[in-house]
Write an enzyme that holds these catalytic residues in place. Structure first.
Site, PDB file in Angstrom:
ATOM      1  N   GLU A 156      40.098  43.892  38.036  1.00 57.78           N
ATOM      2  CA  GLU A 156      39.936  43.757  36.588  1.00 57.78           C
ATOM      3  C   GLU A 156      38.975  42.614  36.286  1.00 57.78           C
ATOM      4  OE1 GLU A 156      42.640  42.782  32.678  1.00 57.78           O
ATOM      5  OE2 GLU A 156      43.552  43.905  34.315  1.00 57.78           O
TER       6      GLU A 156
ATOM      7  N   ASP B  21      52.354  42.806  36.566  1.00 56.55           N
ATOM      8  CA  ASP B  21      51.114  42.524  37.296  1.00 56.55           C
ATOM      9  C   ASP B  21      50.824  43.612  38.329  1.00 56.55           C
ATOM     10  OD1 ASP B  21      50.525  39.832  36.127  1.00 56.55           O
ATOM     11  OD2 ASP B  21      52.472  39.388  37.043  1.00 56.55           O
TER      12      ASP B  21
ATOM     13  N   ASP C  18      44.828  42.856  40.033  1.00 51.37           N
ATOM     14  CA  ASP C  18      44.898  42.266  38.701  1.00 51.37           C
ATOM     15  C   ASP C  18      45.006  40.759  38.929  1.00 51.37           C
ATOM     16  OD1 ASP C  18      45.261  41.839  35.932  1.00 51.37           O
ATOM     17  OD2 ASP C  18      47.435  41.893  36.180  1.00 51.37           O
TER      18      ASP C  18
END
Length: 182
Positions: free
Chosen positions: A78, A150, A17
């Site tokens: 992502e 996160d 991420d």
């Protein structure tokens, strides 16, 4: 002849991420059916590294060390969403690029998923809240306690890839086709 079946080989997936201040890292092992087992998760903190280029170096070096230590076979990351602030969006894109470079420099395949796709795969709705993603990741991986946001998002990316990959293999198609409408 033995009734024991040989264990299903697993695939180690690194989920990322990306962020310009903190990058979430999550690693799972996935079997052919898409069942996942937790291996590692942590936020990679980039603040305190001086100017932005030094943060990108910290990101590249930190992910490189994690890849060397845990030896993932595939990487899922992502996709960038459009932020309200163009400067933030640009920095996020640069951090994402550095993360992708850490993987491709080690000849690892990189798979990309939008935030809505990840939420849909993990929670069941593309409009899920961050807290719902954290909660479901904890349940899916049988983790106790609250997960750092996160790191939970990174695990969610890895779980999404494990499930999409398993579906693609069952269908005999690529992961983008298995996910649909791409």
């Amino acid at each position: 002849m033995s009734n024991l079946q040989s264990p299903t080989p697993s695939l180690r997936i690194l989920g990322i991420d990306p962020g310009s201040q903190r990058t979430g890292v999550g690693i799972v092992d996935a079997d052919a059916a898409g069942r996942v087992t937790h291996v590692h998760h942590a936020p990679l903190t980039l603040l305190g590294e001086g100017e932005f280029p030094q943060r990108l170096k910290r990101l590249l070096d930190g992910l490189g060390a994690i890849i060397e230590q845990y030896q993932p076979q595939e990487v899922a990351i992502e996709k960038v969403f459009m932020a309200r602030n163009p400067d933030s969006a640009l920095k996020l894109g640069q951090a994402r690029g550095a993360a992708m470079c850490a993987a491709v420099l080690r000849d690892l395949p990189v798979h990309e998923y939008a935030a809505k796709e990840i939420k849909l795969a993990v929670v069941g709705t593309g409009s899920a809240e961050k807290s719902q993603v954290q909660h479901m990741v904890g349940i899916l991986l049988n983790l106790q306690g609250k997960l750092q946001a996160d790191a939970a998002d990174a695990l969610a990316v890895a779980i999404t890839h494990a499930h999409v990959r398993a579906s693609a293999q069952r269908l005999g198609v690529g992961t983008r086709i298995a996910w649909g409408r791409k």
